[in-house]
Every structure is written in structure tokens, then in C-alpha cells.
Motif scaffolding. Sequence first.
Motif, PDB file in Angstrom:
ATOM      1  N   THR A  19     -10.652  85.160  88.142  1.00 22.26           N
ATOM      2  CA  THR A  19     -10.271  86.425  88.757  1.00 22.26           C
ATOM      3  C   THR A  19      -8.749  86.543  88.813  1.00 22.26           C
ATOM      4  N   PHE A  20      -8.291  87.751  88.628  1.00 25.22           N
ATOM      5  CA  PHE A  20      -6.884  88.062  88.788  1.00 25.22           C
ATOM      6  C   PHE A  20      -6.674  88.962  90.004  1.00 25.22           C
ATOM      7  N   VAL A  21      -7.752  89.260  90.698  1.00 27.38           N
ATOM      8  CA  VAL A  21      -7.713  90.037  91.944  1.00 27.38           C
ATOM      9  C   VAL A  21      -8.615  89.325  92.962  1.00 27.38           C
ATOM     10  N   PRO A  22      -8.138  88.192  93.504  1.00 27.62           N
ATOM     11  CA  PRO A  22      -8.983  87.360  94.364  1.00 27.62           C
ATOM     12  C   PRO A  22      -9.441  88.028  95.649  1.00 27.62           C
ATOM     13  N   TRP A  23      -8.785  89.073  96.064  1.00 28.05           N
ATOM     14  CA  TRP A  23      -9.180  89.768  97.280  1.00 28.05           C
ATOM     15  C   TRP A  23     -10.414  90.642  97.067  1.00 28.05           C
ATOM     16  N   LEU A  24     -10.884  90.765  95.813  1.00 26.80           N
ATOM     17  CA  LEU A  24     -12.137  91.467  95.525  1.00 26.80           C
ATOM     18  C   LEU A  24     -13.156  90.436  95.036  1.00 26.80           C
ATOM     19  N   PRO A  25     -14.100  90.054  95.888  1.00 26.36           N
ATOM     20  CA  PRO A  25     -14.997  88.950  95.546  1.00 26.36           C
ATOM     21  C   PRO A  25     -15.873  89.191  94.318  1.00 26.36           C
ATOM     22  N   PHE A  26     -16.148  90.426  93.956  1.00 25.27           N
ATOM     23  CA  PHE A  26     -17.023  90.704  92.809  1.00 25.27           C
ATOM     24  C   PHE A  26     -16.239  90.882  91.503  1.00 25.27           C
ATOM     25  N   ALA A  27     -14.925  90.783  91.556  1.00 24.21           N
ATOM     26  CA  ALA A  27     -14.089  91.054  90.383  1.00 24.21           C
ATOM     27  C   ALA A  27     -13.772  89.761  89.624  1.00 24.21           C
ATOM     28  N   THR A  28     -14.818  89.109  89.154  1.00 23.95           N
ATOM     29  CA  THR A  28     -14.619  87.887  88.379  1.00 23.95           C
ATOM     30  C   THR A  28     -15.145  88.094  86.966  1.00 23.95           C
ATOM     31  N   GLY A  29     -14.610  87.308  86.062  1.00 25.79           N
ATOM     32  CA  GLY A  29     -15.070  87.338  84.679  1.00 25.79           C
ATOM     33  C   GLY A  29     -15.534  85.961  84.260  1.00 25.79           C
ATOM     34  N   ASP A  30     -16.484  85.935  83.345  1.00 24.51           N
ATOM     35  CA  ASP A  30     -16.978  84.664  82.808  1.00 24.51           C
ATOM     36  C   ASP A  30     -15.995  84.114  81.785  1.00 24.51           C
ATOM     37  N   TYR A  31     -15.716  82.834  81.893  1.00 18.87           N
ATOM     38  CA  TYR A  31     -14.857  82.105  80.969  1.00 18.87           C
ATOM     39  C   TYR A  31     -15.652  80.858  80.593  1.00 18.87           C
ATOM     40  N   TRP A  32     -16.402  80.969  79.496  1.00 16.74           N
ATOM     41  CA  TRP A  32     -17.248  79.868  79.056  1.00 16.74           C
ATOM     42  C   TRP A  32     -16.586  79.174  77.878  1.00 16.74           C
ATOM     43  N   ILE A  33     -16.440  77.868  77.993  1.00 22.90           N
ATOM     44  CA  ILE A  33     -15.853  77.074  76.916  1.00 22.90           C
ATOM     45  C   ILE A  33     -16.977  76.735  75.946  1.00 22.90           C
ATOM     46  N   LEU A  34     -16.986  77.441  74.813  1.00 22.46           N
ATOM     47  CA  LEU A  34     -18.073  77.320  73.840  1.00 22.46           C
ATOM     48  C   LEU A  34     -17.889  76.115  72.928  1.00 22.46           C
ATOM     49  N   ASP A  35     -16.639  75.774  72.661  1.00 22.06           N
ATOM     50  CA  ASP A  35     -16.347  74.659  71.764  1.00 22.06           C
ATOM     51  C   ASP A  35     -14.996  74.083  72.164  1.00 22.06           C
ATOM     52  N   LEU A  36     -14.897  72.764  72.125  1.00 16.45           N
ATOM     53  CA  LEU A  36     -13.662  72.079  72.489  1.00 16.45           C
ATOM     54  C   LEU A  36     -13.627  70.776  71.711  1.00 16.45           C
ATOM     55  N   ASP A  37     -12.564  70.568  70.950  1.00 14.41           N
ATOM     56  CA  ASP A  37     -12.509  69.336  70.172  1.00 14.41           C
ATOM     57  C   ASP A  37     -12.240  68.142  71.087  1.00 14.41           C
ATOM     58  N   ALA A  38     -12.532  66.959  70.591  1.00 11.37           N
ATOM     59  CA  ALA A  38     -12.451  65.736  71.389  1.00 11.37           C
ATOM     60  C   ALA A  38     -11.051  65.465  71.918  1.00 11.37           C
ATOM     61  N   ASP A  39     -10.027  65.942  71.210  1.00 10.35           N
ATOM     62  CA  ASP A  39      -8.645  65.719  71.621  1.00 10.35           C
ATOM     63  C   ASP A  39      -8.093  66.824  72.521  1.00 10.35           C
TER      64      ASP A  39
END
Length: 178
Positions: A107-127
Amino acid sequence: MRRLAPILLLLGLAGCASPEYRDTSVEMTTAGPVDLERYQGRWYEIARFPNRFEEGCVGVTADYTLQDDGSVKVVNTCRDGTLDGPVSTAEGVATKQRDQGDRLDVTFVPWLPFATGDYWILDLDADYQVAVIGSPSGSTGWVLARTPSIPAARLEQAYEALRRNGYDVDQIYLTPQG
């Protein structure tokens, strides 16, 4: 990321007509356990799916700092229009959706509890050098790296991770970096 970034993000999260870049009937898979301590630091945006809050942004970076409470401070920076254009920043916070650390709420507006976005890490290399990020809605997605550019073969691997998750990579935008 511009002056009105928090408002635009809020509007986007509130369900305004956002483009969808993925087939949402495809089940999303994530990278599995992510060590957020290793994940913290600077990431360069290599590519993104167009979105309102980054319109006109080039030279985009994201800085992640793990906080004592387990949340992650997020500072996104962009240059407006050109690599020597004015700098804009947006500060937010990410929290784990589950213990593995591969699914976060941002969230970039923490004072609004419903204003969040999903940030899912789909792929990440070992390093922890290249990460592929998406959201179940398919309205956002990124390829991030620790360096301003990556080899074409590694970019293609990132695109393949997006494709596996239903994304149409023909719609991705390569972000100019310095």
C-alpha cells in the motif's frame, strides 16, 4: 509515482477500469519461500505492464528495506519522461500475505485499509538477482533486476515465468534505464 501517485493507485485498486494483461483462468504459481532479508535492497525495473501510476516513468527503481516488525518499506523512484527528467518518489509498505514471503500486500496509502495491491513474486533466481512480479488480477506485472539491464536470454526466462502465469508478454513495456 508522479505527484498524484497515491490517488491514482487508490483509484486503480478501487476497481477503476484497469487493463488485464493475464488470463485469470490460469492458476498463478509463485516462487515459493522468499527470504525478505535477501530480497531487500535496490531493484531496477527492466520491464512492466503499463499502469496509470507509472505513466511516463523511465529509470524506475524500487528500494525495499525490511523493518523490525517484518514489514517492508518500499520506495519507488522514477524519472519523468527522460532519464534526466525530474525525479518522483512514492513511499509505501508491504506486508506478508503468508509466511513464505512470496505473496505481499503493498500500500502507498496506509491510512486506507482496503487500498492494498497484490505483489506476488512469481519467479526469483537463486542469487536474488532477477525477480518476476505479478498480481492475480493481471492488472500489473514487472521484471526486476539488481542491475539496470539483463541479458536477452535471462529476460526471455522472465517472460516465460509470466507466460506460465497467463500473462500476454506482447503487451509488456521495456523500461529505459540509465
